[in-house]
Scaffold this motif. Structure first.
Motif, PDB file in Angstrom:
ATOM      1  N   UNK A   1      56.002 -32.582   0.844  1.00  0.00           N
ATOM      2  CA  UNK A   1      54.666 -32.182   1.281  1.00  0.00           C
ATOM      3  C   UNK A   1      54.350 -32.817   2.625  1.00  0.00           C
ATOM      4  N   UNK A   2      53.655 -32.064   3.468  1.00  0.00           N
ATOM      5  CA  UNK A   2      53.262 -32.540   4.783  1.00  0.00           C
ATOM      6  C   UNK A   2      51.827 -32.116   5.056  1.00  0.00           C
ATOM      7  N   UNK A   3      51.101 -33.019   5.714  1.00  0.00           N
ATOM      8  CA  UNK A   3      49.742 -32.699   6.143  1.00  0.00           C
ATOM      9  C   UNK A   3      49.584 -33.140   7.585  1.00  0.00           C
ATOM     10  N   UNK A   4      49.025 -32.270   8.417  1.00  0.00           N
ATOM     11  CA  UNK A   4      48.803 -32.597   9.823  1.00  0.00           C
ATOM     12  C   UNK A   4      47.380 -32.210  10.200  1.00  0.00           C
ATOM     13  N   UNK A   5      46.530 -33.183  10.597  1.00  0.00           N
ATOM     14  CA  UNK A   5      45.170 -32.824  11.017  1.00  0.00           C
ATOM     15  C   UNK A   5      45.195 -31.910  12.223  1.00  0.00           C
ATOM     16  N   UNK A   6      44.113 -31.156  12.409  1.00  0.00           N
ATOM     17  CA  UNK A   6      44.007 -30.268  13.551  1.00  0.00           C
ATOM     18  C   UNK A   6      43.793 -31.030  14.844  1.00  0.00           C
ATOM     19  N   UNK A   7      43.460 -30.287  15.895  1.00  0.00           N
ATOM     20  CA  UNK A   7      43.345 -30.863  17.242  1.00  0.00           C
ATOM     21  C   UNK A   7      42.378 -32.044  17.281  1.00  0.00           C
TER      22      UNK A   7
ATOM     23  N   UNK B   1      51.485 -23.001   1.642  1.00  0.00           N
ATOM     24  CA  UNK B   1      51.015 -23.438   2.960  1.00  0.00           C
ATOM     25  C   UNK B   1      49.586 -22.958   3.188  1.00  0.00           C
ATOM     26  N   UNK B   2      48.900 -23.612   4.120  1.00  0.00           N
ATOM     27  CA  UNK B   2      47.575 -23.160   4.542  1.00  0.00           C
ATOM     28  C   UNK B   2      47.688 -22.455   5.885  1.00  0.00           C
ATOM     29  N   UNK B   3      46.630 -21.734   6.265  1.00  0.00           N
ATOM     30  CA  UNK B   3      46.736 -20.839   7.416  1.00  0.00           C
ATOM     31  C   UNK B   3      46.855 -21.550   8.753  1.00  0.00           C
ATOM     32  N   UNK B   4      46.578 -22.859   8.802  1.00  0.00           N
ATOM     33  CA  UNK B   4      46.708 -23.566  10.065  1.00  0.00           C
ATOM     34  C   UNK B   4      48.102 -23.511  10.653  1.00  0.00           C
ATOM     35  N   UNK B   5      49.119 -23.354   9.812  1.00  0.00           N
ATOM     36  CA  UNK B   5      50.495 -23.374  10.295  1.00  0.00           C
ATOM     37  C   UNK B   5      50.896 -22.074  10.985  1.00  0.00           C
ATOM     38  N   UNK B   6      50.155 -20.991  10.783  1.00  0.00           N
ATOM     39  CA  UNK B   6      50.558 -19.731  11.422  1.00  0.00           C
ATOM     40  C   UNK B   6      49.469 -19.123  12.309  1.00  0.00           C
TER      41      UNK B   6
ATOM     42  N   UNK C   1      47.702 -27.908  17.086  1.00  0.00           N
ATOM     43  CA  UNK C   1      47.050 -26.776  16.446  1.00  0.00           C
ATOM     44  C   UNK C   1      45.574 -27.076  16.224  1.00  0.00           C
ATOM     45  N   UNK C   2      44.750 -26.040  16.283  1.00  0.00           N
ATOM     46  CA  UNK C   2      43.314 -26.229  16.099  1.00  0.00           C
ATOM     47  C   UNK C   2      42.971 -26.582  14.663  1.00  0.00           C
TER      48      UNK C   2
END
Length: 355
Positions: free
Chosen positions: A130-136, A281-286, A338-339
């Motif tokens: 699992x990976x999580x990356x905050x937005x901009x 996945x969530x939509x932030x990745x695409x 990513x935003x």
């Protein structure tokens, strides 16, 4: 003599103020309190009566940066006191900002632990990366969350969700939904009841009209099939050990949680080959851009990119490292961070070796 009321009639547009504590309309520390309330970012040096050190010390304790006694002030001393007071004020403000950032980071850390828990998996033939990356704007968490639970009968339940928006309200709501989902699954409720109850939690806990998308997957004890339910969420990707794969069908896509009362989410059954990997996945990745124009990556191109990375890495590669490379590549295509937040959860089946 000028009054304090006249001085505070408009904005205070100076860095430092020399304040007499014996003004006609403000005697003692009253004037200091009024000034600090009106202009909290301004440094203050108070001017006390001669041989009145106690009042000066009290003024510093009340928020002034320094004090001077009347009759003991000359030009060079006054200039030095004002400069030092401004520097001390700047140092105090920097320290306060640092403390606020530390408190925010601590709060984000607590929320992140609630959104991204430790999965409850016992099967040594399964591994979850699992990976999580905050937005901009990394200071604001979104409502992305995931969870994974293996039940006593061998079924594995996975979920990934995304509360619309960013900020502490959305993150707190995501934590509530994730905890509710885990409790309902551990209680043994059927998928339809879990989704309906999680939606009720959302409606009761939200403080303004928010909705959430969600993907829930149940993997059979034999690890040869899954049942998927979608509530407005993009479908998962399934891949084989050699890097072939596809997005699961989305024709039974249901509405997001929190939009329509008494909504239904019809499940879809899917067969699995041994050695599969399943990405939620969530939509932030695409949703990042591709090139200089308005074009977005899209979840189909994202799926192609991940499958290529899996083939390049090989069947025994660390899936967490592959997900890191996916995020890095998507950010490169976006020409920057990513935003939106990105949450990825990849469950992999190892039929012949421990996970």
């Amino acid at each position: 003599m000028r009054t304090l009321a006249g001085a505070l009639d408009g904005p205070v547009a100076v860095d430092c103020v020399l304040l007499d504590l014996q003004l006609p309309d403000a005697m003692g520390l009253t004037g200091l309190t009024r000034l600090l309330r009106h202009a909290p970012g301004t440094a203050v040096v108070v001017l006390t009566g001669q041989d009145d050190e106690a009042t000066g010390v009290a003024a510093v304790a009340a928020g002034a940066q320094d004090y001077l006694g009347k009759g003991q002030v000359d030009g060079p001393l006054l200039g030095k006191a004002l400069r030092y007071a401004w520097e001390r004020k700047r140092a105090e403000q920097a320290e306060q900002q640092l403390l606020q950032q530390q408190l925010l980071a601590s709060e984000n850390s607590r929320l992140e632990r609630g959104l991204l828990p430790t999965p409850l998996l016992a099967d040594r033939h399964l591994s979850l990366a699992a990976k999580y990356r905050p937005g901009r704007n990394g200071s604001l968490l979104g409502g992305d969350f995931y969870d994974a639970i293996e039940l006593p009968d061998g079924r594995v339940q996975l979920v990934i969700g995304d509360v619309c928006g960013h900020g502490p309200d959305e993150a707190a709501l995501g934590v509530a939904l994730r905890i509710a989902w885990r409790a309902l699954v551990l209680a043994g409720l059927p998928t339809a009841e879990v989704l309906a109850t999680v939606e009720r939690v959302l409606v009761h806990e939200r403080i303004r009209p928010l909705f959430a998308t969600l993907c829930m997957v149940e993997v059979a004890p034999g690890r040869d099939s899954l049942r998927m339910s979608l509530a407005g969420h993009p479908p998962p990707l399934v891949a084989t050990r050699d890097g072939r794969g596809h997005l699961l069908p989305g024709e039974k896509l249901g509405v997001p949680l929190g939009l329509i009362p008494d909504a239904r989410w019809d499940p879809l059954d899917v067969a699995l080959e041994p050695g599969w990997s399943l990405l939620l996945y969530t939509d932030g990745v695409f949703e990042g851009r591709v090139g200089d124009g308005p074009a977005r990556l899209g979840h189909e191109k994202m799926a192609e990119l991940l499958l290529r990375l899996l083939r390049e890495a090989g069947p025994d590669a660390d899936r967490g490292a592959v997900l890191d490379r996916l995020i890095t590549r998507v950010e490169e295509l976006n020409a920057g961070a990513l935003d939106d937040d990105v949450a990825l959860a990849m469950l992999t089946h190892f039929p012949e070796a421990g996970g």
